[in-house]
Design an enzyme around this catalytic site. Structure first.
Site, PDB file in Angstrom:
ATOM      1  N   PRO A   1       0.833  -1.220   0.000  1.00  0.00           N
ATOM      2  CA  PRO A   1       0.000   0.000   0.000  1.00  0.00           C
ATOM      3  C   PRO A   1       0.862   1.262   0.000  1.00  0.00           C
ATOM      4  O   PRO A   1       1.896   1.314   0.649  1.00  0.00           O
ATOM      5  CB  PRO A   1      -0.791  -0.098   1.303  1.00  0.00           C
ATOM      6  CG  PRO A   1      -0.609  -1.483   1.783  1.00  0.00           C
ATOM      7  CD  PRO A   1       0.657  -2.014   1.213  1.00  0.00           C
ATOM      8  N   GLU A   2       0.446   2.240  -0.780  1.00  0.00           N
ATOM      9  CA  GLU A   2       1.131   3.536  -0.821  1.00  0.00           C
ATOM     10  C   GLU A   2       0.191   4.586  -0.214  1.00  0.00           C
ATOM     11  O   GLU A   2      -0.848   4.242   0.335  1.00  0.00           O
ATOM     12  CB  GLU A   2       1.525   3.862  -2.274  1.00  0.00           C
ATOM     13  CG  GLU A   2       2.423   2.787  -2.874  1.00  0.00           C
ATOM     14  CD  GLU A   2       2.838   3.056  -4.318  1.00  0.00           C
ATOM     15  OE1 GLU A   2       2.951   4.230  -4.703  1.00  0.00           O
ATOM     16  OE2 GLU A   2       3.047   2.079  -5.056  1.00  0.00           O
TER      17      GLU A   2
ATOM     18  N   HIS B   1      -3.811 -15.072  11.335  1.00  0.00           N
ATOM     19  CA  HIS B   1      -2.989 -13.862  11.209  1.00  0.00           C
ATOM     20  C   HIS B   1      -3.675 -12.592  11.711  1.00  0.00           C
ATOM     21  O   HIS B   1      -3.245 -11.503  11.362  1.00  0.00           O
ATOM     22  CB  HIS B   1      -2.481 -13.641   9.778  1.00  0.00           C
ATOM     23  CG  HIS B   1      -1.882 -14.858   9.156  1.00  0.00           C
ATOM     24  ND1 HIS B   1      -0.762 -15.477   9.679  1.00  0.00           N
ATOM     25  CD2 HIS B   1      -2.252 -15.582   8.067  1.00  0.00           C
ATOM     26  CE1 HIS B   1      -0.476 -16.541   8.926  1.00  0.00           C
ATOM     27  NE2 HIS B   1      -1.360 -16.618   7.957  1.00  0.00           N
TER      28      HIS B   1
ATOM     29  N   ARG C   1       2.238 -11.693   6.528  1.00  0.00           N
ATOM     30  CA  ARG C   1       3.692 -11.707   6.375  1.00  0.00           C
ATOM     31  C   ARG C   1       4.429 -10.940   7.471  1.00  0.00           C
ATOM     32  O   ARG C   1       5.647 -10.989   7.563  1.00  0.00           O
ATOM     33  CB  ARG C   1       4.063 -11.157   4.993  1.00  0.00           C
ATOM     34  CG  ARG C   1       3.479 -12.041   3.892  1.00  0.00           C
ATOM     35  CD  ARG C   1       3.742 -11.482   2.520  1.00  0.00           C
ATOM     36  NE  ARG C   1       5.162 -11.528   2.184  1.00  0.00           N
ATOM     37  CZ  ARG C   1       5.660 -11.062   1.043  1.00  0.00           C
ATOM     38  NH1 ARG C   1       4.861 -10.517   0.159  1.00  0.00           N
ATOM     39  NH2 ARG C   1       6.940 -11.136   0.788  1.00  0.00           N
TER      40      ARG C   1
END
Ligand code: ZN
Length: 271
Positions: free
Chosen positions: A2-3, A90, A109
């Site tokens: 994501p930016e 997660h 991750r």
């Protein structure tokens, strides 16, 4: 990854949580790149959310105590909010509110993070102290861009993605804004003319604003906190379009790795 537009869209989607009071917190206790503060639960239980903002690619939840709750999505992080949310593998942080709402931070991750930072120590904190200028503020201007590009021998795209200079621009929005400004991504920064710098400054703001309006770009599993996806990937002019026709000149879009990152450009439209 994501930016800026994706994080901004998530922050907008979290605004309904403002004013709500936290009644319970569950953490996975898994290790992240930054250790969450010990007994985080006891610091934030019974606290109310004052505001939720974005700084660079961090989500900053202002609580009515001395701490900010900080979240970062890393590569694969997701934040969901709502009532009766499904539990998933997660889920690393689950926050329950007194009115039945929940906020879940999920990150398979674990390149993201969640932690608390004392309000007086935010700007001096290692995560924040080296951050560059926000591209959608007045500080990010023609003169600032001129300053960071002048006498630099690095490639322009690498500088645009350097968070110590400009925050929140990654691979997608660097490629897209360079295409709009008609500048090849491998140009040496000091070779960019004043007219090109002006155009680039405008293109960066334009592409980020358009992406925010579209709810960000969904490439893999990015969603805003309500589970909805962003749509800006439908407006990409070069990113991910290797071998396809340029919308402007009809020649083929090229792909090259620059500093190890996928870069897309048109050799006819960009010089
Ligand atoms: Zn073209």
């Amino acid at each position: 990854m994501p930016e800026l537009p994706e994080v901004e869209s998530i922050v907008t989607s979290l605004q309904p949580l403002i004013g709500k009071t936290i009644c319970q917190v569950v953490t996975s206790n898994k290790t992240f790149r930054i250790r969450a503060i010990e007994k985080l639960e006891s610091f934030i239980t019974n606290k109310q959310i004052n505001s939720i903002k974005r700084k660079s690619k961090y989500i900053i939840i202002d609580l009515n105590c001395n701490y900010y709750l900080i979240l970062h999505l890393g590569m694969s992080g997701k934040i969901l909010s709502g009532i009766n949310l499904k539990r998933n593998l997660h889920d690393h942080l689950i926050i329950f509110f007194t009115d039945g709402n929940e906020l879940i931070f999920n990150d398979p991750r674990r390149f993201g993070l969640y932690t608390l930072i004392h309000k007086n120590k935010l700007s001096s904190h290692p995560l924040f102290r080296h951050l560059g200028v926000e591209p959608l503020t007045h500080k990010f201007s023609y003169s600032y861009l001129t300053k960071i590009l002048s006498r630099k021998s690095s490639q322009i795209k690498t500088i645009l993605m350097d968070a110590t200079k400009i925050v929140g621009i990654g691979n997608i929005y660097a490629s897209e804004s360079l295409f709009r400004a008609k500048i090849l991504p491998n140009r040496i920064a000091s070779s960019i003319s004043p007219a090109e710098i002006k155009k680039l400054c405008h293109s960066i703001k334009e592409v980020l604003n358009e992406a925010i309006a579209a709810g960000g770009s969904t490439l893999k599993d990015y969603v805003i906190s309500t589970g909805e996806t962003g749509l800006f990937q439908n407006n990409f002019r070069v990113y991910g379009r290797k071998g396809k026709e340029c919308y402007v000149c009809r020649s083929m879009i090229h792909h090259q790795k620059i500093a190890g990152r996928s870069t897309f450009y048109c050799t006819q439209c960009q010089i």
